[in-house]
Design a protein around this motif. Structure first.
Motif, PDB file in Angstrom:
ATOM      1  N   HIS A   4       0.822  -1.216   0.000  1.00 60.77           N
ATOM      2  CA  HIS A   4       0.000   0.000   0.000  1.00 60.77           C
ATOM      3  C   HIS A   4       0.847   1.253   0.000  1.00 60.77           C
ATOM      4  O   HIS A   4       0.504   2.238  -0.658  1.00 60.77           O
ATOM      5  N   ALA A   5       1.941   1.224   0.716  1.00 58.03           N
ATOM      6  CA  ALA A   5       2.789   2.427   0.771  1.00 58.03           C
ATOM      7  C   ALA A   5       3.276   2.788  -0.623  1.00 58.03           C
ATOM      8  O   ALA A   5       3.220   3.945  -1.037  1.00 58.03           O
ATOM      9  N   PHE A   6       3.713   1.780  -1.367  1.00 51.87           N
ATOM     10  CA  PHE A   6       4.203   2.046  -2.718  1.00 51.87           C
ATOM     11  C   PHE A   6       3.058   2.488  -3.635  1.00 51.87           C
ATOM     12  O   PHE A   6       3.193   3.434  -4.404  1.00 51.87           O
ATOM     13  N   ILE A   7       1.930   1.787  -3.513  1.00 55.65           N
ATOM     14  CA  ILE A   7       0.790   2.113  -4.385  1.00 55.65           C
ATOM     15  C   ILE A   7       0.377   3.567  -4.170  1.00 55.65           C
ATOM     16  O   ILE A   7       0.166   4.329  -5.117  1.00 55.65           O
ATOM     17  N   GLU A   8       0.288   3.977  -2.919  1.00 57.12           N
ATOM     18  CA  GLU A   8      -0.143   5.338  -2.640  1.00 57.12           C
ATOM     19  C   GLU A   8       0.891   6.366  -3.070  1.00 57.12           C
ATOM     20  O   GLU A   8       0.559   7.409  -3.618  1.00 57.12           O
ATOM     21  N   HIS A   9       2.133   6.045  -2.852  1.00 60.10           N
ATOM     22  CA  HIS A   9       3.200   7.010  -3.122  1.00 60.10           C
ATOM     23  C   HIS A   9       3.506   7.144  -4.606  1.00 60.10           C
ATOM     24  O   HIS A   9       3.785   8.235  -5.088  1.00 60.10           O
ATOM     25  N   SER A  10       3.447   6.039  -5.326  1.00 60.43           N
ATOM     26  CA  SER A  10       4.082   6.031  -6.649  1.00 60.43           C
ATOM     27  C   SER A  10       3.159   5.699  -7.807  1.00 60.43           C
ATOM     28  O   SER A  10       3.595   5.720  -8.949  1.00 60.43           O
ATOM     29  N   THR A  11       1.907   5.333  -7.550  1.00 58.75           N
ATOM     30  CA  THR A  11       1.084   4.849  -8.673  1.00 58.75           C
ATOM     31  C   THR A  11      -0.220   5.618  -8.795  1.00 58.75           C
ATOM     32  O   THR A  11      -0.622   6.355  -7.899  1.00 58.75           O
ATOM     33  N   LEU A  12      -0.884   5.382  -9.922  1.00 60.71           N
ATOM     34  CA  LEU A  12      -2.197   5.957 -10.200  1.00 60.71           C
ATOM     35  C   LEU A  12      -3.170   4.831 -10.545  1.00 60.71           C
ATOM     36  O   LEU A  12      -2.749   3.757 -10.974  1.00 60.71           O
ATOM     37  N   ASN A  13      -4.435   5.106 -10.414  1.00 65.93           N
ATOM     38  CA  ASN A  13      -5.511   4.247 -10.937  1.00 65.93           C
ATOM     39  C   ASN A  13      -5.620   2.896 -10.224  1.00 65.93           C
ATOM     40  O   ASN A  13      -6.108   1.935 -10.812  1.00 65.93           O
ATOM     41  N   PHE A  14      -5.195   2.824  -8.978  1.00 69.52           N
ATOM     42  CA  PHE A  14      -5.284   1.521  -8.299  1.00 69.52           C
ATOM     43  C   PHE A  14      -6.746   1.065  -8.185  1.00 69.52           C
ATOM     44  O   PHE A  14      -7.045  -0.109  -8.384  1.00 69.52           O
ATOM     45  N   GLN A  15      -7.647   1.994  -7.845  1.00 67.49           N
ATOM     46  CA  GLN A  15      -9.042   1.598  -7.642  1.00 67.49           C
ATOM     47  C   GLN A  15      -9.636   1.033  -8.934  1.00 67.49           C
ATOM     48  O   GLN A  15     -10.376   0.042  -8.911  1.00 67.49           O
ATOM     49  N   HIS A  34      11.443  10.492  -2.654  1.00 62.53           N
ATOM     50  CA  HIS A  34      10.473  11.346  -1.938  1.00 62.53           C
ATOM     51  C   HIS A  34      10.842  12.797  -2.184  1.00 62.53           C
ATOM     52  O   HIS A  34      11.876  13.229  -1.702  1.00 62.53           O
ATOM     53  N   PRO A  35      10.036  13.563  -2.876  1.00 59.01           N
ATOM     54  CA  PRO A  35       8.855  13.114  -3.628  1.00 59.01           C
ATOM     55  C   PRO A  35       9.281  12.337  -4.869  1.00 59.01           C
ATOM     56  O   PRO A  35      10.439  12.358  -5.245  1.00 59.01           O
ATOM     57  N   VAL A  36       8.300  11.695  -5.502  1.00 53.68           N
ATOM     58  CA  VAL A  36       8.576  10.867  -6.676  1.00 53.68           C
ATOM     59  C   VAL A  36       9.309  11.690  -7.722  1.00 53.68           C
ATOM     60  O   VAL A  36       8.927  12.827  -8.014  1.00 53.68           O
ATOM     61  N   GLY A  37      10.371  11.106  -8.274  1.00 52.37           N
ATOM     62  CA  GLY A  37      11.237  11.857  -9.186  1.00 52.37           C
ATOM     63  C   GLY A  37      10.780  11.872 -10.625  1.00 52.37           C
ATOM     64  O   GLY A  37      11.586  12.123 -11.529  1.00 52.37           O
ATOM     65  N   GLY A  38       9.520  11.619 -10.887  1.00 52.91           N
ATOM     66  CA  GLY A  38       9.030  11.629 -12.269  1.00 52.91           C
ATOM     67  C   GLY A  38       7.535  11.401 -12.238  1.00 52.91           C
ATOM     68  O   GLY A  38       6.915  11.484 -11.166  1.00 52.91           O
ATOM     69  N   PRO A  39       6.953  11.089 -13.394  1.00 51.84           N
ATOM     70  CA  PRO A  39       5.508  10.846 -13.392  1.00 51.84           C
ATOM     71  C   PRO A  39       5.150   9.610 -12.571  1.00 51.84           C
ATOM     72  O   PRO A  39       5.942   8.669 -12.491  1.00 51.84           O
ATOM     73  N   LEU A  40       3.954   9.622 -11.975  1.00 49.24           N
ATOM     74  CA  LEU A  40       3.498   8.439 -11.254  1.00 49.24           C
ATOM     75  C   LEU A  40       3.245   7.305 -12.253  1.00 49.24           C
ATOM     76  O   LEU A  40       2.963   7.552 -13.432  1.00 49.24           O
TER      77      LEU A  40
END
Lengths: 632, 328, 517
Positions: free
Chosen positions: C55-66, C361-367
């Motif tokens: 979850h930590a990675f999904i929230e921090h680094s990704t989009l469209n999980f739902q 942190h923060p993400v170094g590019g697009p999610l």
């Protein structure tokens, strides 16, 4: 793994059954079911678990050999498929052992001992008779049912000459004939199998410890105290004679307490290296890696040595109890007995003892209700002296060629399966119950300051009463020889072999040497496996030395150059000297042999190479064999 | 799709060092180094035959042995790890004796004529005289050597020195196995096994002087598990395993390393990107190796990289370039 | 990979066939051809269900999980077992092993990408790495194992319809402009055609002149009859190749080329984005020229004098335009044995892995977005007329259409065969080694049958290596992934017919005669 099996080599029903009875029938076609289960089409597992049974390779090879007499391509294929081992690898392992043949052979093979003790006691007559009646070694009888081979020492020197008879097939048996005469062997090889009389030797067990026959003498025995007196196949008889009191005492003391007693006893290993057993126990017990393993080295193969066989045949429960004590002290849950393949009676007795102990909860889970778990597997050797070297023994158990490993790392840290391992020979372990019963200090009061306790001596050759003798350390060579009745037929003594084929020749001048680790060292010899083999004046010592050289050439594993080629060059030089056709002069040849001795001792990987020249050197220096100045 | 879940720990290099003495000189090397590495640090060379940087040391040849104070026997420099305050002698009387004898024992039993010059250099340096053991027994022992029974041997003809002489095994178009040149260094077995290829087509079989490299039941290579990666040839130190292209040229006496160039390029096949070292003589590739110290595959190749270059040459032939080398 | 296994790594292999890798695997999941998404989505659903996603990675680094979660909701283990054939328990085990591993990699080859929904297949795998965070860290990641030595480098150099060198997008003006300035020409702002679109364009008459460099589409294309027809019908076909290939035989003009890997200088880029030097070891045969020279000569005749640039000069121009390659001087490539892009600076190390910025942190590019994708079975359906699945692939000792590998003698090579499971052979009355006719909806070939237990009943296998002898691509389907342009080589529907007895005899006699000549 990705196996490429031998093409067009299917196992016979016998081979399949033999392997299945050891490993269980395969559950998937990945491991060799003839027709695949539907589930196999979409799922399979051939990973770490599948590759984790390689240690069963040697037992599987035995199973196929026992069933058919040899290892066929189909049989090897089935083993490889069952254990997930590549065929070339398994072939390399099988061809390492003298008792495995890779081509069809008659189902019955007589291995006739050709080693030093037997050739002084009638082996030649047996050979002559077999050659004239059947043909040269390896030739089959006319019905194709049997053949014979020459064999290195069978460990039956006290009843030489000796024969090991192997029968393969449904009624697989290994039988010892000793002392053997040609007719007894021939009856079995060529006669009607149904009419063969049982071998009386086998039924009696090989009780060849003359001291036990004399009640006075028997009182002082520790290791041999049950030999000939207590039924070796009855756990109740064993317990009635004090069995399992020592293990009870061990549980009372706790592992540290056991180790303290062993340290106090100053027990040293009886395998030849004389390493303090207590320290070894301590090192393994303290090793952080888990699990710990215990190995009883029962691969007694040193020519002239048979003491461990007699212990196992006559007091197998004591070995099981001793191993349980050692395992408890060193923190092991699994023990192995690596038993040489040429000891059928010892194998049967030890297996029986383990089963009986397991039934009575002296092995297995929660032994004697003390919460300690320990069990023992027996692994049968297959004809390789080198497997008595502890690291070669690990490789052999693990299913690899029995080649020694480099040390360090030492077995107490990195041993069997790479884990801390306690390795001791039978005689060493058998002292442990004694130590616990008497207490370490009392044990140490027997023997000498540096060599404590009693020692088993293997007396054979030109001697009146051959056998194993138990005496306190410090006894002289002369005393042992006298106890054994002196030289056979009262003939003059020419020389003695002390310590085994890896030991030294000594002369009458050395008869008063104290038999201790330090005493033998002082005369430039070693106690080794405590072989004492006298030669009378009729013996051709050059022939004996040549046989020893041939033995080392045969038994070198071949891994390192100094030993692999050095043992060959040593034998060649001795053969030239013996034939009186030296290259250059005799002195040049003797110098060459000395150079070989030095490179083998300095640069070989293991003890076999280190010691392969000791007996030869002592024969040259002490017996002045091949001495150019010696009167012919 | 393949999923590999690595569970092992990363090998983190320690910063600890070990101090020892080699031939009277003080040396400091990282913990875990071998004695051989320590020798290198002070410019002392070590002769080796069975050592290869990409393989697990078996230290079977024993030509690298050195004297370590406090040790009864000599120790193998290629495998023995340094310990604090070790005192090592690499040129003592005992060391010279063992190295000389090991070389003599090998040279008296094995044909070393295809071994690289450095091996002849060792023999000269240690004044090895293999003829001391008698004239070589080169009677044809091939059948005998493939099917020996452990624990038995036929004594050498009196007056001669036993050898591993036997005819070469020529059973495929890609490479030759000439075990009369084999010193049993185990390198090919390691390269075929867990150290590189994991094919397990060959193993050491038999025992003692009769130990030899073999497929199962001495089957010809095409019937074995061999995948012809040639990684065994790449590590063979004596020319016992040799490319057929090289063997044929040697037989025709057209093999001439003086006239050869070596050029590193990248394999034209898959996406792994193995470095190929092209050995070229007279504008023709005569064999392909790969540098051991390149981290893509550490000297290992597959059949295509090792042998799949001939199309370049076939094309040259099509266009009429004169055939100048080779007998095939 | 085997080195990792010996160090204790666990291996799961997902492949319809029991490949060599499968024989080493702790789990082999022998799914039906073309059911990869059903499997991957079920693994994803199981990871979510079992509470094993990161979850930590999904929230921090990704989009469209739902959206993803909703998308895989219907992919139960039972559904996946029905669609793939793999027992649900095995799928569950793999899901848990992957999600619970400290580090895990997904590696794949053409079994994922030679499908009509190739990109969806890849996205389904990427989703799994995002779910667990097995990406952008040492020992973790996604690894397509490239089948050709420079397929990566070709794309990196802009030999791909929508990209300029260095991954610059032709449709984005600020990425396009530096090239226009450097080249002194304007570049069209829309993607070009991929291979399949080109063939369609030939079919529709929109493309009449084709210049092919180092490819053999007359043999390598699915439905090769169509490919040959279209190439033959062109106004002008130019082929530049080392060999007079079957494609070159169709050409109006052939440029004999030097072998780029040993007769010229340059670079290639391998699967791990490592740029490495190729070097000239041999002189090319008379008449054959270096690719660079041929191209410059072409340009000159078309009115552009590019001079005679060396490979290094061209590389340096590339470096001036591609930030990925900026730091990779020839000198450095030589010294360091190759460099991984991105390598924007000559003084900094190269990049051993690509997506490390997802962990910054923060993400170094697009999610990184999840892409919900749906299972879509192979186009070529199994029916009563075509009841058997044919899949294609390579064998160890050969390569693609065999242009290069036919040049050496391999003890492993045994020619083309239709590999079938022995049970199929027995139930069809076809013996090992028998010659049969293989028929698909597009064509038919005759080929020898070989029993191979690594298959299962209903699944057969052929290669593309011996097109001169057995034109496997007469059988394959050119149903193409719209995004990547890759045809579905991995899934054709066939039937196997016994040849009539007379014909079989003729073949046998011919074989005997051939053997004697």
């Amino acid at each position: 793994m990705d196996l490429r099996l031998i093409q067009n080599a299917t196992p016979s029903a016998e081979e399949r059954d033999a392997v299945d009875s050891l490993l269980g029938a395969p559950q998937t076609d990945w491991r060799g079911t003839p027709h695949e289960a539907p589930a196999d089409a979409y799922f399979g597992a051939a990973g770490h678990e599948s590759r984790g049974h390689r240690h069963l390779l040697l037992p599987a090879l035995h199973a196929v050999r026992d069933a058919t007499g040899f290892i066929s391509p189909g049989g090897l294929n089935y083993i490889c498929q069952s254990l997930d081992v590549p065929p070339a690898d398994a072939y390399g392992v099988a061809t390492f052992y003298a008792l495995f043949q890779m081509a069809p052979v008659p189902p019955m093979i007589a291995h006739v001992c050709d080693d030093i003790a037997c050739r002084m006691s009638g082996a030649r007559e047996v050979f002559a008779e077999l050659e004239s009646r059947i043909g040269p070694a390896g030739k089959a009888t006319p019905d194709g049912r049997a053949t014979w081979h020459r064999s290195p020492c069978l460990g039956l020197c006290e009843c030489a000459p000796a024969v090991l008879l192997q029968r393969a097939g449904t009624n697989q048996t290994d039988e010892v004939i000793a002392p053997a005469d040609a007719s007894a062997v021939l009856t079995r090889l060529t006669g009607d199998a149904r009419k063969v009389e049982p071998n009386p030797q086998e039924l009696n067990g090989s009780l060849h410890a003359p001291q036990t026959l004399d009640p006075e003498c028997a009182k002082g025995l520790r290791l041999l105290k049950r030999a000939g007196r207590v039924d070796p196949e009855s756990i109740d008889a064993y317990r009635a004679s004090g069995g399992y009191e020592a293990l009870r005492r061990a549980f009372d003391l706790g592992p540290d307490g056991v180790i303290r007693e062993v340290l106090d006893s100053r027990l040293q290993g009886r395998g030849g290296a004389a390493f303090p057993t207590g320290r070894k126990l301590q090192d393994v017990a303290r090793a952080p890696a888990r699990p710990h393993y215990l190995i009883c080295n029962a691969d007694e193969s040193e020519p002239g040595t048979f003491k461990d066989r007699i212990l196992m045949e006559n007091d197998p429960f004591a070995l099981v109890e001793a191993m349980t004590i050692a395992g408890y002290a060193a923190g092991c849950e699994q023990g192995y007995i690596y038993l040489r393949g040429e000891y059928p009676l010892a194998l049967a007795r030890v297996r029986h003892a383990i089963d009986a102990a397991r039934r009575r909860n002296f092995l297995g889970a929660d032994i004697m209700g003390e919460g300690y778990h320990f069990d023992i597997d027996v692994r049968r050797g297959a004809g390789a002296y080198i497997c008595g070297e502890e690291t070669a023994l690990f490789n052999s158990i693990e299913g690899f060629r029995g080649e020694p490993r480099n040390k360090p790392p030492f077995p107490t840290m990195v041993g069997l399966f790479g884990k801390p391992t306690m390795v001791n020979n039978v005689e060493t372990l058998m002292n442990l119950p004694e130590i616990l019963i008497q207490g370490g200090p009392a044990f140490a009061s027997v023997g000498t300051e540096q060599s404590t306790g009693t020692k088993l001596f293997c007396v054979s050759g030109c001697v009146e009463r051959p056998g194993v003798y138990e005496l306190p350390f410090g006894v002289t060579l002369r005393e042992v020889l006298d106890l054994a009745g002196g030289v056979r037929d009262g003939r003059p003594l020419q020389a003695l072999l002390l310590g085994g084929a890896a030991g030294s020749f000594v002369t009458t001048e050395d008869l008063d040497v104290e038999l201790t680790f330090e005493g033998t060292r002082a005369i430039g010899a070693a106690l080794g496996s405590a072989v004492i083999m006298p030669f009378d004046d009729t013996i051709d010592m050059a022939d004996i030395v040549l046989r020893i050289a041939a033995f080392f050439r045969d038994e070198s594993c071949g891994q390192c150059v100094p030993c692999r080629v050095g043992t060959v060059r040593q034998e060649e030089a001795l053969r030239r000297l013996s034939a009186g056709v030296p290259l250059g002069s005799v002195d040049q040849e003797l110098a060459l042999i000395s150079e070989l001795e030095l490179v083998m001792r300095d640069a070989s990987i293991c003890g076999l190479g280190h010691t392969a020249s000791i007996a030869v050197q002592s024969a040259i220096s002490k017996l002045h064999l091949f001495d150019s100045k010696r009167a012919q | 799709m393949t999923v590999a879940a690595t569970t092992h720990r990363l090998h983190l290099k320690t910063n600890r060092t070990v101090d020892l003495t080699v031939d009277g000189q003080h040396v400091r090397v990282p913990e875990g180094s071998t004695i051989m590495k320590a020798c290198q640090e002070v410019g002392i060379g070590t002769p080796t035959l069975c050592y290869e940087q990409t393989l697990t040391p078996v230290n079977a040849c024993r030509v690298c042995v050195v004297e370590m104070e406090g040790s009864r026997a000599l120790v193998p420099a290629c495998a023995r790890k340094v310990e604090p305050d070790m005192v090592i002698w690499t040129d003592s009387e005992r060391v010279r004796h063992s190295r000389k004898l090991v070389l003599e024992l090998l040279a008296s039993s094995v044909d070393l004529s295809y071994a690289p010059d450095e091996v002849q250099g060792y023999l000269d340096h240690y004044d090895a005289r293999p003829e001391r053991f008698g004239p070589p027994d080169t009677s044809d022992g091939a059948v005998h050597r493939d099917h020996t029974q452990a624990g038995h041997h036929i004594p050498t003809t009196n007056g001669y020195a036993a050898t591993v002489a036997q005819p070469p095994k020529i059973d495929n178009e890609l490479y030759i196995r000439d075990y009369s040149r084999c010193i049993l260094c185990y390198k090919c077995v390691e390269a075929c096994g867990v150290d590189a290829q994991n094919t397990f087509a060959i193993a050491v079989a038999g025992r003692g002087f009769d130990a030899h490299i073999s497929t199962e039941f001495a089957a010809p290579l095409p019937d074995s598990a061999c995948v012809y990666c040639g990684n065994c040839i790449a590590v063979c130190p004596t020319g016992a395993l040799i490319f057929k292209s090289e063997y044929d040229m040697r037989q025709a006496e057209t093999w001439d390393e003086e006239r050869q160039t070596e050029t590193d390029t990248i394999c034209p096949y898959c996406g792994v990107g193995c470095t190929l070292r092209l050995h070229v003589q007279d504008n023709r590739i005569v064999k392909v190796t790969s540098p051991m110290d390149h981290d893509v595959t550490n000297g290992n190749l597959c059949i295509k990289g090792r042998f799949g270059w001939q199309f370049v040459q076939n094309r040259a032939r099509d266009t009429g370039v004169e055939e100048s080398v080779g007998t095939s | 990979m085997l080195k990792a296994i010996h160090n204790g790594a666990r291996l799961y292999v997902v492949d319809p066939r029991r490949t060599s890798s499968a024989q080493w695997a702790d789990g082999w999941l022998g799914l039906d051809v073309g059911s990869d998404i059903a499997l991957a989505n079920a693994i994803g659903r199981e990871i979510i269900e079992a509470g094993l996603c990161n979850h930590a990675f999904i929230e921090h680094s990704t989009l469209n999980f739902q959206e993803y979660k909703a998308g895989v909701e219907s992919y139960t283990l039972e559904y996946a077992e029905r669609e793939t054939g793999v027992p649900a328990q095995a799928i569950r085990e793999l899901a848990h092993a992957y999600a619970r591993a400290d580090r895990a990699q997904l590696c794949w080859t053409l079994g994922i990408t030679e499908h009509h929904n190739a990109v969806d297949n890849v996205l389904a795998l990427i989703n799994l790495s995002l779910l667990t965070g097995h990406v952008g860290r040492y020992g973790s990641g996604l690894c397509p194992l490239r089948g050709q030595n420079n397929v990566q480098g070709g794309g990196d150099m802009g030999a791909i319809p929508n990209r300029l060198p260095g991954g610059n997008d032709v449709e984005i003006a600020e990425q396009r402009e530096p090239f226009e300035r450097a080249y002194g020409v304007s570049i069209q702002a829309k993607p070009g055609m991929h291979l399949t679109e080109m063939f369609d364009a030939m079919e529709h008459g929109a493309m009449t002149v084709v210049y092919i460099v180092g490819e053999n589409p007359a043999q390598s294309e699915a439905e090769m009859d169509r490919a040959i027809r279209l190439l033959s019908g062109l106004e002008c076909l130019v082929v530049q190749d080392m060999f007079l290939t079957k494609t070159a035989e169709l050409a109006d003009v052939v440029f004999p080329a030097a072998a780029s890997w040993c007769e010229s200088e340059g670079t290639v880029t391998n699967s791990e984005r490592r740029v490495q030097r190729v070097r000239k070891a041999l002189d090319p045969p008379p008449g054959a020229k270096d690719d660079i020279e041929i191209l410059c000569e072409m340009a000159f005749r078309l009115g552009h004098d590019w001079g005679h640039p060396s490979a290094e000069e061209i590389w340096d121009e590339l470096r001036s335009l591609s930030s990925w390659h900026q730091g990779m001087s020839y000198q450095r490539l030589e010294a360091e044995g190759g460099l991984h892009w991105p390598c924007p600076s000559e003084v900094e190390p190269d990049s051993k892995f690509l997506h490390g910025w997802l962990w910054q942190h923060p993400v170094g590019g697009p999610l990184a977005p999840f892409h919900a994708v749906e299972h879509d079975p192979p186009i070529d359906k199994l029916t009563d007329d075509f009841p058997v699945r044919l899949t294609t692939g390579r064998r160890l000792e050969s390569f693609n259409t065999g242009v290069q590998t036919s040049g050496y003698t391999s003890p492993l090579r045994r020619g083309e065969s239709l590999d079938i499971h022995p049970d199929d052979g027995r139930s069809w009355g076809i013996s090992d080694g028998e010659r049969v006719r293989v028929v698909s909806r597009r064509g038919e070939v005759e080929v020898v049958v070989r029993y191979d237990p690594i298959l299962r009943p209903g699944l057969t296998f052929m290669t593309l290596h011996f097109q001169d002898d057995v034109a496997t691509n007469l059988l394959t389907i050119d149903a193409t992934d719209p995004k990547s342009g890759t045809a579905e080589f991995k899934a054709a529907a066939i039937r196997v017919e016994k040849l009539n007895v007379e014909a079989a005899k003729t073949v046998e006699v011919a074989a005997v005669a051939g053997g004697e000549s």
